[in-house]
Scaffold this motif. Structure first.
Motif, PDB file in Angstrom:
ATOM      1  N   GLU A  61       0.827  -1.214   0.000  1.00 25.14           N
ATOM      2  CA  GLU A  61       0.000   0.000   0.000  1.00 25.14           C
ATOM      3  C   GLU A  61       0.853   1.253   0.000  1.00 25.14           C
ATOM      4  O   GLU A  61       0.551   2.213  -0.700  1.00 25.14           O
ATOM      5  N   PRO A 108      -5.962   3.758   1.396  1.00 29.28           N
ATOM      6  CA  PRO A 108      -5.892   2.290   1.356  1.00 29.28           C
ATOM      7  C   PRO A 108      -6.232   1.748  -0.028  1.00 29.28           C
ATOM      8  O   PRO A 108      -6.799   2.441  -0.868  1.00 29.28           O
ATOM      9  N   LEU A 109      -5.890   0.490  -0.250  1.00 32.60           N
ATOM     10  CA  LEU A 109      -6.141  -0.173  -1.532  1.00 32.60           C
ATOM     11  C   LEU A 109      -7.167  -1.285  -1.376  1.00 32.60           C
ATOM     12  O   LEU A 109      -7.438  -1.744  -0.273  1.00 32.60           O
TER      13      LEU A 109
END
Length: 184
Positions: free
Chosen positions: A17, A154-155
Protein backbone atom coordinates in the motif's frame (compact mmCIF):
# COMPACT_ATOMS: atom_id res chain seq x y z
CA UNK A 1 12.94 -8.47 18.48
CA UNK A 2 11.40 -7.77 15.10
CA UNK A 3 12.36 -8.71 11.60
CA UNK A 4 14.10 -5.35 11.16
CA UNK A 5 16.91 -6.40 13.50
CA UNK A 6 17.51 -9.72 11.73
CA UNK A 7 17.94 -8.25 8.24
CA UNK A 8 21.22 -6.76 6.97
CA UNK A 9 21.51 -2.98 7.15
CA UNK A 10 20.25 -1.06 4.16
CA UNK A 11 17.41 -3.52 3.51
CA UNK A 12 14.16 -1.67 2.90
CA UNK A 13 10.91 -2.84 4.49
CA UNK A 14 7.56 -1.40 3.47
CA UNK A 15 4.06 -2.43 2.49
CA UNK A 16 2.50 -2.73 -0.93
CA UNK A 17 0.00 0.00 0.00
CA UNK A 18 2.75 2.48 0.82
CA UNK A 19 4.65 1.73 -2.40
CA UNK A 20 1.48 2.03 -4.48
CA UNK A 21 0.57 5.26 -2.67
CA UNK A 22 4.01 6.70 -3.33
CA UNK A 23 3.82 5.77 -7.02
CA UNK A 24 0.32 7.21 -7.43
CA UNK A 25 1.14 10.49 -5.69
CA UNK A 26 4.37 10.89 -7.64
CA UNK A 27 2.75 10.45 -11.04
CA UNK A 28 -0.39 12.59 -11.04
CA UNK A 29 -1.36 13.78 -14.49
CA UNK A 30 -3.68 16.77 -14.26
CA UNK A 31 -6.46 17.51 -16.71
CA UNK A 32 -6.99 21.22 -16.85
CA UNK A 33 -10.44 22.67 -16.84
CA UNK A 34 -9.63 26.37 -16.85
CA UNK A 35 -12.76 28.49 -17.11
CA UNK A 36 -11.85 31.94 -15.76
CA UNK A 37 -9.09 34.01 -14.16
CA UNK A 38 -7.98 31.11 -11.92
CA UNK A 39 -6.77 29.35 -15.06
CA UNK A 40 -4.06 32.00 -15.53
CA UNK A 41 -2.70 31.25 -12.05
CA UNK A 42 -2.87 27.53 -12.79
CA UNK A 43 -0.85 28.03 -15.98
CA UNK A 44 1.66 30.11 -14.03
CA UNK A 45 2.11 27.21 -11.62
CA UNK A 46 3.24 25.01 -14.50
CA UNK A 47 5.76 27.62 -15.67
CA UNK A 48 9.49 27.78 -14.85
CA UNK A 49 9.15 29.98 -11.76
CA UNK A 50 6.98 27.51 -9.81
CA UNK A 51 7.80 24.30 -11.74
CA UNK A 52 5.18 21.65 -11.07
CA UNK A 53 7.60 19.18 -12.66
CA UNK A 54 9.27 18.87 -9.24
CA UNK A 55 6.19 16.95 -8.10
CA UNK A 56 5.88 14.58 -11.07
CA UNK A 57 3.28 16.72 -12.87
CA UNK A 58 5.27 17.67 -15.96
CA UNK A 59 2.46 17.86 -18.47
CA UNK A 60 -1.13 19.04 -18.22
CA UNK A 61 -3.08 16.47 -20.19
CA UNK A 62 -5.58 17.50 -22.83
CA UNK A 63 -7.11 14.04 -22.94
CA UNK A 64 -9.14 12.94 -19.92
CA UNK A 65 -8.21 9.31 -20.60
CA UNK A 66 -4.61 10.10 -19.68
CA UNK A 67 -5.39 12.20 -16.59
CA UNK A 68 -6.22 11.31 -13.00
CA UNK A 69 -6.45 14.78 -11.40
CA UNK A 70 -8.97 17.36 -12.59
CA UNK A 71 -8.22 20.94 -11.59
CA UNK A 72 -11.42 22.96 -12.05
CA UNK A 73 -10.22 26.55 -12.18
CA UNK A 74 -12.95 29.18 -12.27
CA UNK A 75 -16.70 29.47 -12.46
CA UNK A 76 -18.73 26.65 -13.99
CA UNK A 77 -21.79 27.71 -15.97
CA UNK A 78 -24.92 25.60 -16.25
CA UNK A 79 -24.09 24.97 -19.91
CA UNK A 80 -20.57 23.81 -19.05
CA UNK A 81 -21.61 21.46 -16.19
CA UNK A 82 -22.54 18.49 -18.46
CA UNK A 83 -19.21 18.82 -20.28
CA UNK A 84 -17.37 18.88 -16.96
CA UNK A 85 -19.19 15.72 -15.87
CA UNK A 86 -18.47 13.98 -19.17
CA UNK A 87 -14.75 14.71 -18.88
CA UNK A 88 -14.78 13.50 -15.27
CA UNK A 89 -16.49 10.25 -16.31
CA UNK A 90 -13.85 9.67 -19.01
CA UNK A 91 -10.93 9.97 -16.57
CA UNK A 92 -9.16 6.84 -15.34
CA UNK A 93 -9.68 5.44 -11.84
CA UNK A 94 -8.62 6.41 -9.24
CA UNK A 95 -9.30 10.06 -9.95
CA UNK A 96 -9.30 13.21 -7.89
CA UNK A 97 -10.80 16.69 -8.26
CA UNK A 98 -9.37 19.98 -7.02
CA UNK A 99 -11.77 22.97 -6.99
CA UNK A 100 -9.53 25.99 -7.55
CA UNK A 101 -10.86 29.38 -6.54
CA UNK A 102 -13.93 30.63 -4.78
CA UNK A 103 -16.04 30.41 -7.96
CA UNK A 104 -15.37 26.69 -8.41
CA UNK A 105 -15.80 26.06 -4.69
CA UNK A 106 -19.03 27.96 -4.04
CA UNK A 107 -20.04 30.02 -7.06
CA UNK A 108 -18.21 33.07 -5.73
CA UNK A 109 -19.82 36.43 -6.24
CA UNK A 110 -21.88 35.05 -9.14
CA UNK A 111 -25.05 34.11 -7.25
CA UNK A 112 -27.35 33.73 -10.23
CA UNK A 113 -29.11 31.10 -12.31
CA UNK A 114 -26.32 30.82 -14.92
CA UNK A 115 -23.49 29.73 -12.60
CA UNK A 116 -23.28 26.42 -10.72
CA UNK A 117 -22.99 27.24 -7.02
CA UNK A 118 -20.06 24.95 -6.37
CA UNK A 119 -18.56 22.31 -8.63
CA UNK A 120 -19.37 19.69 -5.99
CA UNK A 121 -22.92 19.74 -7.39
CA UNK A 122 -21.49 18.19 -10.57
CA UNK A 123 -18.48 16.06 -9.52
CA UNK A 124 -17.13 14.91 -6.14
CA UNK A 125 -14.40 17.28 -4.91
CA UNK A 126 -11.38 16.12 -2.91
CA UNK A 127 -9.63 19.46 -2.24
CA UNK A 128 -11.11 22.96 -2.07
CA UNK A 129 -8.68 25.79 -2.77
CA UNK A 130 -10.04 29.22 -1.71
CA UNK A 131 -8.99 32.55 -3.13
CA UNK A 132 -9.94 34.94 -5.90
CA UNK A 133 -7.77 33.95 -7.69
CA UNK A 134 -5.56 31.72 -5.55
CA UNK A 135 -1.83 32.25 -5.95
CA UNK A 136 0.38 29.53 -7.51
CA UNK A 137 1.91 28.85 -4.10
CA UNK A 138 -1.57 28.04 -2.78
CA UNK A 139 -2.18 25.63 -5.67
CA UNK A 140 1.12 23.88 -4.98
CA UNK A 141 0.18 23.59 -1.30
CA UNK A 142 -3.21 22.10 -2.24
CA UNK A 143 -1.52 19.61 -4.56
CA UNK A 144 0.92 18.61 -1.81
CA UNK A 145 -2.03 18.13 0.57
CA UNK A 146 -3.65 15.90 -2.04
CA UNK A 147 -0.35 14.00 -2.34
CA UNK A 148 -0.50 13.23 1.38
CA UNK A 149 -4.08 11.97 1.05
CA UNK A 150 -3.14 9.78 -1.92
CA UNK A 151 -0.05 8.42 -0.12
CA UNK A 152 -2.15 7.27 2.84
CA UNK A 153 -5.14 6.00 0.85
CA UNK A 154 -5.89 2.29 1.36
CA UNK A 155 -6.14 -0.17 -1.53
CA UNK A 156 -8.58 -2.91 -2.52
CA UNK A 157 -11.24 -3.93 -0.03
CA UNK A 158 -9.82 -1.48 2.51
CA UNK A 159 -10.45 1.35 0.04
CA UNK A 160 -14.09 0.36 -0.41
CA UNK A 161 -14.52 0.19 3.37
CA UNK A 162 -12.94 3.65 3.81
CA UNK A 163 -15.15 5.12 1.07
CA UNK A 164 -18.29 3.71 2.68
CA UNK A 165 -17.26 5.07 6.08
CA UNK A 166 -16.63 8.53 4.59
CA UNK A 167 -19.99 8.46 2.82
CA UNK A 168 -21.79 7.43 6.02
CA UNK A 169 -20.07 10.23 7.95
CA UNK A 170 -21.10 12.75 5.30
CA UNK A 171 -24.73 11.61 5.43
CA UNK A 172 -24.80 11.89 9.23
CA UNK A 173 -23.25 15.37 9.25
CA UNK A 174 -25.34 18.39 10.19
CA UNK A 175 -26.53 20.22 7.05
CA UNK A 176 -24.97 23.64 6.61
CA UNK A 177 -28.43 25.20 6.55
CA UNK A 178 -28.90 24.15 10.20
CA UNK A 179 -25.50 25.34 11.43
CA UNK A 180 -25.49 28.46 13.58
CA UNK A 181 -22.54 30.83 13.75
CA UNK A 182 -18.97 30.06 12.84
CA UNK A 183 -18.33 27.17 15.22
CA UNK A 184 -21.53 25.21 14.77
Amino acid sequence: MGIEEKLPSGFLLTSVESIAGYMRKSSLWPATFGLACCAIEMMTTGGPKYDLGRFGMEVFRASPRQADLMIVAGRVSQKMAPVLRQIYDQMVEPKWVLAMGVCASSGGMFNNYAIVQGVDHVVPVDIYLPGCPPRPEMLINAILTLHEEIQNMPLGANRVKAAKAAEAAALEAVPTSRMKGLLR
